[in-house]
Write an enzyme that holds these catalytic residues in place. Structure first.
Site, PDB file in Angstrom:
ATOM      1  N   HIS A 210     -34.719   0.794  34.690  1.00  0.00           N
ATOM      2  CA  HIS A 210     -33.634   1.723  34.358  1.00  0.00           C
ATOM      3  C   HIS A 210     -32.406   1.315  35.180  1.00  0.00           C
ATOM      4  O   HIS A 210     -32.360   1.529  36.383  1.00  0.00           O
ATOM      5  CB  HIS A 210     -34.132   3.133  34.741  1.00  0.00           C
ATOM      6  CG  HIS A 210     -33.148   4.246  34.566  1.00  0.00           C
ATOM      7  ND1 HIS A 210     -33.268   5.174  33.550  1.00  0.00           N
ATOM      8  CD2 HIS A 210     -32.057   4.616  35.278  1.00  0.00           C
ATOM      9  CE1 HIS A 210     -32.300   6.076  33.663  1.00  0.00           C
ATOM     10  NE2 HIS A 210     -31.545   5.750  34.695  1.00  0.00           N
ATOM     11  N   HIS A 212     -28.200   1.237  35.858  1.00  0.00           N
ATOM     12  CA  HIS A 212     -26.849   1.737  35.617  1.00  0.00           C
ATOM     13  C   HIS A 212     -25.892   0.554  35.762  1.00  0.00           C
ATOM     14  O   HIS A 212     -26.118  -0.339  36.559  1.00  0.00           O
ATOM     15  CB  HIS A 212     -26.515   2.863  36.590  1.00  0.00           C
ATOM     16  CG  HIS A 212     -27.149   4.156  36.189  1.00  0.00           C
ATOM     17  ND1 HIS A 212     -26.442   5.198  35.645  1.00  0.00           N
ATOM     18  CD2 HIS A 212     -28.447   4.551  36.200  1.00  0.00           C
ATOM     19  CE1 HIS A 212     -27.278   6.192  35.354  1.00  0.00           C
ATOM     20  NE2 HIS A 212     -28.501   5.830  35.680  1.00  0.00           N
ATOM     21  N   CYS A 243     -23.304   9.613  37.850  1.00  0.00           N
ATOM     22  CA  CYS A 243     -24.136  10.328  38.817  1.00  0.00           C
ATOM     23  C   CYS A 243     -23.211  10.991  39.835  1.00  0.00           C
ATOM     24  O   CYS A 243     -22.364  10.314  40.418  1.00  0.00           O
ATOM     25  CB  CYS A 243     -25.088   9.351  39.502  1.00  0.00           C
ATOM     26  SG  CYS A 243     -26.017  10.084  40.841  1.00  0.00           S
ATOM     27  N   ASN A 252     -25.909   4.289  32.133  1.00  0.00           N
ATOM     28  CA  ASN A 252     -26.862   3.206  31.884  1.00  0.00           C
ATOM     29  C   ASN A 252     -26.175   2.149  31.028  1.00  0.00           C
ATOM     30  O   ASN A 252     -25.162   2.423  30.388  1.00  0.00           O
ATOM     31  CB  ASN A 252     -28.073   3.738  31.121  1.00  0.00           C
ATOM     32  CG  ASN A 252     -28.909   4.668  31.961  1.00  0.00           C
ATOM     33  OD1 ASN A 252     -28.737   5.876  31.902  1.00  0.00           O
ATOM     34  ND2 ASN A 252     -29.792   4.118  32.753  1.00  0.00           N
TER      35      ASN A 252
HETATM   36 ZN    ZN Z   1     -30.192   7.128  35.577  1.00  0.00          ZN
END
Ligand code: ZN
Length: 321
Positions: A210, A212, A243, A252
């Site tokens: 995952h 970003h 975030c 992302n």
């Molecule tokens: Zn995330």
């Protein structure tokens, strides 16, 4: 590193409805979210993160996740998952028919100690109750480790810390684990080294990545992950997201950018790129601002290839692909 080692196919989880939206001021209606999930199923996504079951006071955007789950058309073979923080999240999943949940812990020891007064591994050990409850209800459960590659609060995240968390997850019976770069600090060489080590040490784990795209390294990191043998990646429609704890945080990597890269590279995703672009355009229209997506800005490479107007010298080799 050998590009002949690239996988033939990968799995993409569309996390935009959760990660992409949780910091957006524009609140999506239940109906809008249901439509987007149904569009995603139709576009070929096999894993969709629909939202999270956390306190609506903490994340207002996620308050209608239960209603969204009740309204979506569930397609066979598609996994619809939600992020949870504890057993309360499992209860909500049971009540709205969600059959896959994901827990998260930060790999930053200082972050964990400051917020929860526990180390990350101790936090994961405390997930045992939630895991047992989910099991009883036939709900599949996975875990993610945010800040696996770096954090704003630590000089570095030793790989041993990440391994301790992986072992804590395995000890409570969670075998699907996502390494997450919420802070956008991961870089390709590091990703390749960590993923290779993790895959070698824990082959029984069902791994996800995952990333970003905060510093523009997301696509390269995905490629590094693929080259080390990982085949499951989270992405967000239109690259939406951010975030609140990380300065300058981006979303992302954009889903359409990754699907496009895979299409060009002959890596199967099972996802229809045009339908994905349509979903991303829809979300940008709802949010009312542009996001970080190369494909939404520039279009597909293949769309550039066209006949030159008559009268000019035709030389297809000069048309760059
Ligand atoms: Zn995330």
């Amino acid at each position: 590193m050998d590009f002949a080692n690239l996988p033939e196919s990968i799995t993409i989880c569309e996390v935009g409805l959760r990660d992409g939206l949780q910091n957006e001021k524009t609140l999506l209606t239940t109906e809008e979210k249901i439509c987007l999930v149904n569009d995603m199923s139709e576009a070929g996504f096999k894993v969709i993160e629909v939202g999270s079951f956390v306190s609506p006071k903490a994340v207002e955007q996620m308050a209608n996740t239960d209603e969204v789950f009740k309204g979506i058309k569930k397609v066979d073979g598609v996994e619809y998952r939600a992020l949870i923080a504890n057993t309360k999240g499992v209860d909500r999943a049971i009540n709205c028919g969600c059959t896959k949940v994901k827990l998260n812990v930060s790999a930053s020891v200082s972050h964990n100690l400051a917020n929860l007064n526990r180390t990350p591994a101790q936090t994961v050990a405390g997930f045992g109750e939630a895991v047992a409850k989910a099991r009883e209800a036939n709900i599949d459960i996975s875990g993610s480790i945010s800040m696996s590659f770096g954090s704003p609060w630590d000089k570095e995240i030793p790989i041993k810390n990440v391994r301790d968390i992986v072992e804590a997850y395995l000890a409570v019976g969670v075998k699907e684990i996502s390494l997450s770069d919420a802070s956008g600090m991961a870089y390709p060489k590091q990703v390749h080294a960590i993923c290779t080590e993790m895959l070698g040490a824990y082959p029984e784990v069902n791994w996800w990545l995952h990333f970003h795209n905060t510093r523009g390294m997301g696509m390269a990191n995905i490629m590094a992950g693929m080259l080390s043998g990982f085949t499951k990646f989270d992405t967000s429609f239109a690259g939406a997201g951010g975030c609140p704890f990380v300065p300058g945080a981006a979303g992302n990597v954009a889903t359409e950018d990754v699907v496009h890269m895979c299409d060009e590279s002959g890596i199967a995703t099972g996802i229809d790129l045009d339908k994905t672009i349509a979903i991303s355009k829809k979300i940008v229209a709802i949010l009312g601002h542009s996001t970080d997506s190369y494909i939404l800005r520039a279009g597909k490479s293949k769309d550039l290839i066209r006949e030159l107007p008559t009268g000019q010298i035709k030389n297809q080799t000069q048309v760059k692909r």
